[in-house]
Design a protein around this motif. Sequence first.
Motif, PDB file in Angstrom:
ATOM      1  N   GLY A  92     -13.964 -28.447  85.616  1.00  0.00           N
ATOM      2  CA  GLY A  92     -13.909 -27.350  84.637  1.00  0.00           C
ATOM      3  C   GLY A  92     -14.264 -27.937  83.283  1.00  0.00           C
ATOM      4  O   GLY A  92     -14.917 -28.982  83.197  1.00  0.00           O
ATOM      5  N   ILE A  93     -13.800 -27.274  82.208  1.00  0.00           N
ATOM      6  CA  ILE A  93     -14.163 -27.764  80.872  1.00  0.00           C
ATOM      7  C   ILE A  93     -13.717 -29.218  80.728  1.00  0.00           C
ATOM      8  O   ILE A  93     -14.516 -30.089  80.375  1.00  0.00           O
ATOM      9  CB  ILE A  93     -13.550 -26.868  79.769  1.00  0.00           C
ATOM     10  N   SER A  94     -12.450 -29.528  81.015  1.00  0.00           N
ATOM     11  CA  SER A  94     -11.991 -30.902  80.745  1.00  0.00           C
ATOM     12  C   SER A  94     -12.592 -31.929  81.688  1.00  0.00           C
ATOM     13  O   SER A  94     -13.005 -32.995  81.226  1.00  0.00           O
ATOM     14  CB  SER A  94     -10.475 -31.062  80.765  1.00  0.00           C
ATOM     15  N   GLY A  95     -12.639 -31.644  82.975  1.00  0.00           N
ATOM     16  CA  GLY A  95     -13.184 -32.633  83.912  1.00  0.00           C
ATOM     17  C   GLY A  95     -14.637 -32.945  83.592  1.00  0.00           C
ATOM     18  O   GLY A  95     -15.063 -34.103  83.546  1.00  0.00           O
ATOM     19  N   HIS A  96     -15.400 -31.897  83.330  1.00  0.00           N
ATOM     20  CA  HIS A  96     -16.833 -32.059  83.086  1.00  0.00           C
ATOM     21  C   HIS A  96     -17.086 -32.812  81.773  1.00  0.00           C
ATOM     22  O   HIS A  96     -17.947 -33.698  81.712  1.00  0.00           O
ATOM     23  CB  HIS A  96     -17.476 -30.670  83.069  1.00  0.00           C
ATOM     24  N   ASN A 101      -6.697 -36.358  85.826  1.00  0.00           N
ATOM     25  CA  ASN A 101      -6.363 -35.117  86.522  1.00  0.00           C
ATOM     26  C   ASN A 101      -6.731 -33.953  85.604  1.00  0.00           C
ATOM     27  O   ASN A 101      -6.039 -33.680  84.636  1.00  0.00           O
ATOM     28  CB  ASN A 101      -4.857 -35.105  86.846  1.00  0.00           C
ATOM     29  N   ALA A 102      -7.840 -33.305  85.904  1.00  0.00           N
ATOM     30  CA  ALA A 102      -8.307 -32.179  85.078  1.00  0.00           C
ATOM     31  C   ALA A 102      -8.395 -30.935  85.949  1.00  0.00           C
ATOM     32  O   ALA A 102      -9.389 -30.212  85.937  1.00  0.00           O
ATOM     33  CB  ALA A 102      -9.651 -32.523  84.443  1.00  0.00           C
ATOM     34  N   THR A 103      -7.338 -30.727  86.731  1.00  0.00           N
ATOM     35  CA  THR A 103      -7.373 -29.638  87.721  1.00  0.00           C
ATOM     36  C   THR A 103      -6.960 -28.285  87.145  1.00  0.00           C
ATOM     37  O   THR A 103      -6.878 -27.301  87.888  1.00  0.00           O
ATOM     38  CB  THR A 103      -6.488 -29.968  88.938  1.00  0.00           C
TER      39      THR A 103
HETATM   40  C1  LIG Z   1     -11.461 -14.853  81.152  1.00  0.00           C
HETATM   41  C2  LIG Z   1     -11.147 -16.045  80.294  1.00  0.00           C
HETATM   42  C3  LIG Z   1     -11.719 -16.116  79.023  1.00  0.00           C
HETATM   43  C4  LIG Z   1     -11.449 -17.210  78.223  1.00  0.00           C
HETATM   44  N1  LIG Z   1     -12.013 -17.241  76.992  1.00  0.00           N
HETATM   45  C5  LIG Z   1     -11.821 -18.310  76.205  1.00  0.00           C
HETATM   46  C6  LIG Z   1     -12.437 -18.376  74.922  1.00  0.00           C
HETATM   47  O1  LIG Z   1     -13.131 -17.480  74.480  1.00  0.00           O
HETATM   48  N2  LIG Z   1     -12.236 -19.489  74.181  1.00  0.00           N
HETATM   49  C7  LIG Z   1     -11.478 -20.521  74.638  1.00  0.00           C
HETATM   50  O2  LIG Z   1     -11.343 -21.513  73.926  1.00  0.00           O
HETATM   51  N3  LIG Z   1     -10.876 -20.490  75.853  1.00  0.00           N
HETATM   52  C8  LIG Z   1     -11.023 -19.400  76.633  1.00  0.00           C
HETATM   53  N4  LIG Z   1     -10.421 -19.358  77.862  1.00  0.00           N
HETATM   54  C9  LIG Z   1      -9.596 -20.500  78.314  1.00  0.00           C
HETATM   55  C10 LIG Z   1     -10.463 -21.622  78.883  1.00  0.00           C
HETATM   56  O3  LIG Z   1     -11.315 -21.103  79.859  1.00  0.00           O
HETATM   57  C11 LIG Z   1      -9.530 -22.705  79.476  1.00  0.00           C
HETATM   58  O4  LIG Z   1      -8.751 -23.237  78.421  1.00  0.00           O
HETATM   59  C12 LIG Z   1     -10.311 -23.863  80.093  1.00  0.00           C
HETATM   60  O5  LIG Z   1     -11.146 -23.395  81.114  1.00  0.00           O
HETATM   61  C13 LIG Z   1      -9.361 -24.923  80.643  1.00  0.00           C
HETATM   62  O6  LIG Z   1     -10.110 -26.002  81.113  1.00  0.00           O
HETATM   63  P1  LIG Z   1      -9.568 -26.996  82.249  1.00  0.00           P
HETATM   64  O7  LIG Z   1     -10.686 -27.931  82.521  1.00  0.00           O
HETATM   65  O8  LIG Z   1      -8.260 -27.561  81.846  1.00  0.00           O
HETATM   66  O9  LIG Z   1      -9.285 -26.078  83.502  1.00  0.00           O
HETATM   67  P2  LIG Z   1     -10.337 -25.256  84.371  1.00  0.00           P
HETATM   68  O10 LIG Z   1     -11.498 -24.810  83.553  1.00  0.00           O
HETATM   69  O11 LIG Z   1      -9.530 -24.215  85.083  1.00  0.00           O
HETATM   70  O12 LIG Z   1     -10.878 -26.309  85.426  1.00  0.00           O
HETATM   71  C14 LIG Z   1     -10.102 -26.798  86.485  1.00  0.00           C
HETATM   72  C15 LIG Z   1     -11.003 -27.450  87.515  1.00  0.00           C
HETATM   73  O13 LIG Z   1     -10.193 -28.068  88.515  1.00  0.00           O
HETATM   74  C16 LIG Z   1     -10.717 -27.731  89.799  1.00  0.00           C
HETATM   75  N5  LIG Z   1      -9.637 -27.854  90.779  1.00  0.00           N
HETATM   76  C17 LIG Z   1      -8.685 -26.950  91.108  1.00  0.00           C
HETATM   77  N6  LIG Z   1      -7.900 -27.451  92.072  1.00  0.00           N
HETATM   78  C18 LIG Z   1      -8.340 -28.700  92.345  1.00  0.00           C
HETATM   79  C19 LIG Z   1      -7.929 -29.722  93.259  1.00  0.00           C
HETATM   80  N7  LIG Z   1      -6.901 -29.557  94.108  1.00  0.00           N
HETATM   81  N8  LIG Z   1      -8.627 -30.878  93.276  1.00  0.00           N
HETATM   82  C20 LIG Z   1      -9.689 -31.071  92.447  1.00  0.00           C
HETATM   83  N9  LIG Z   1     -10.112 -30.134  91.572  1.00  0.00           N
HETATM   84  C21 LIG Z   1      -9.445 -28.968  91.526  1.00  0.00           C
HETATM   85  C22 LIG Z   1     -11.262 -26.321  89.609  1.00  0.00           C
HETATM   86  O14 LIG Z   1     -12.166 -25.963  90.644  1.00  0.00           O
HETATM   87  C23 LIG Z   1     -11.934 -26.480  88.248  1.00  0.00           C
HETATM   88  O15 LIG Z   1     -13.196 -27.075  88.394  1.00  0.00           O
HETATM   89  C24 LIG Z   1     -10.616 -18.248  78.681  1.00  0.00           C
HETATM   90  C25 LIG Z   1     -10.031 -18.168  79.956  1.00  0.00           C
HETATM   91  C26 LIG Z   1     -10.277 -17.060  80.744  1.00  0.00           C
HETATM   92  C27 LIG Z   1      -9.635 -16.977  82.107  1.00  0.00           C
END
Ligand SMILES: Cc1cc2nc3c(=O)[nH]c(=O)nc-3n(C[C@H](O)[C@H](O)[C@H](O)COP(=O)(O)OP(=O)(O)OC[C@H]3O[C@@H](n4cnc5c(N)ncnc54)[C@H](O)[C@@H]3O)c2cc1C
Length: 485
Positions: free
Chosen positions: A10-14, A117-119
């Motif tokens: 997701g955003i953090s992992g990538h 861990n960026a899950t």
């Molecule tokens: C509809 C919507 C609109 C949003 N709009 C905004 C905005 O305008 N501005 C803003 O700043 N933020 C916004 N956000 C919030 C933003 O999207 C999140 O803060 C961000 O995506 C978090 O990033 P992350 O990498 O922590 O998690 P995620 O993006 O959720 O990524 C998690 C990753 O982990 C993977 N994963 C899951 N389980 C496992 C596992 N068991 N093993 C390995 N990998 C796994 C997933 O497939 C995914 O690739 C919005 C959120 C939503 C839902």
Amino acid sequence: MSKIVILGAGISGHVSAAHLRRKLSKKHEVLVVSPNSNYQWIPSNIWVGIGRMKSEKILFPLAPLYKKKGIGYKQAKAISFFPEGDKNETKPYVLAEYVAGKNKGEQEKITYDYLINATGPKLNFEATQGLVPGENKTYSVCTYTHAGQAWKGLNEVIQKMKASKKAKILIGTGHAKSTCQGAAFEYILNVEQELRKHNVRDMAEVTWISNEYQLGDFGMDGMLLSYGSMTMKSHEMVEMIFEDRDIKWILGAGVEKIEDGLAHYENLEGEHKTETYDFAMLIPSFSGHGFKAYDKNENDITEKLFKGFMIVDADYTPKPYEEWSVKDWPETYQNPSYKNIFAPGIAFAPPHAISKPRTSKNGTVISPAPPRTGMPSGITAKLVADNIIDSIKSGKESLNHKGSMGNMGAACIASAGYGITKGSGVSITTYPIVPDYEKYPKTQGRQLGKTFGEIGLAGHWLKLALHYAFIYKAKMKPFWWLIPE
Ligand SMILES: Cc1cc2nc3c(=O)[nH]c(=O)nc-3n(C[C@H](O)[C@H](O)[C@H](O)COP(=O)(O)OP(=O)(O)OC[C@H]3O[C@@H](n4cnc5c(N)ncnc54)[C@H](O)[C@@H]3O)c2cc1C
């Protein structure tokens, strides 16, 4: 040579993977393990959910990009953590299961020197009975698939309205402890605008339902904003926007059960009520993924790694609301028991809620969980990557890169309507995300000037610009690293 394993794309992992690969020589291995084959720019799901953007525009396949950039990739999901290895494996590892391809269903021990861990969150629809996206006329916009379904459901209701059938639309949070009010807020504004575009606005009653105590709380205890030359409370601003657009609201509502067209909820008064609807988009609660962890003798040590989400350098001592401090928030996202494990983005366990916790007269907690938006997810991912890079290059632990949500800002840019000239936007920028009542005692913990609200086309343009900029960056096109997180 070091091997860095990143769970999640997701955003953090990538972001972590991209910075690690750019700054580390090829003798070090960077490996991403993630179940989804695509990268998705989640914020633009809002436009997919109103049928104005195809999901293909917000995603791209990971495998070809990672191959080109020399980043390893396994389409698999992590299941359990072995930070000391086990009786047969001396290196720390993660047990993962392939979810696609010829290895589907097979498990593998993926060893590492450093683990990120960026899950993110588990979208915990099961925590609310009946809240299944696409069933019971309730939808979600949390993934591109859900957002595509939501548009299908909304379009059906729009067509019925065109055939003179009135409809009730309900948007907000689907659980007493949901977060992500910002996304629901953006969606309700977009849906309202879309109804106007289809000339059916007068056929629809549009209602906001939320676990917030006040409008504009957003899980951050609301904020005092600069608004032009005035100051304004976020609840006043959102009230003004909703009144202007004839959007009704139900607050302090913990949705507990969904039936076809019926949202049952408890409110802070302890009353149990039901709201009917023809189309609903309700954000589920978020939880950790339920990972287990084991030591080298295979004893359960889950509590050393997880508290729902992953334990990092936060102060988790339970305290009354009045004693919480911005200093409780983590700065390096390093697990205190296993120093080679980090959890940026949503994957780390927050030390406490930001919004004042509230319970109903029956003792049910009805209060938003802390929001963790895209910008902090990117920033924390980059700083974790930079600390790992420094540690590898210097040969000793380096934690010079730090950043707390108490000194980071968040921008909630809620576009309302899609199009270069027709759209508009509500932008609310908050600094810091976690209020710092010591530094800013007179302005509710936030710095005025850096905490501001705006209504107008500029916000919409900014949201569109961010969409293109962040997809460009995620595709690691030339000079991508010049675009800030
Ligand atoms: C509809 C919507 C609109 C949003 N709009 C905004 C905005 O305008 N501005 C803003 O700043 N933020 C916004 N956000 C919030 C933003 O999207 C999140 O803060 C961000 O995506 C978090 O990033 P992350 O990498 O922590 O998690 P995620 O993006 O959720 O990524 C998690 C990753 O982990 C993977 N994963 C899951 N389980 C496992 C596992 N068991 N093993 C390995 N990998 C796994 C997933 O497939 C995914 O690739 C919005 C959120 C939503 C839902």
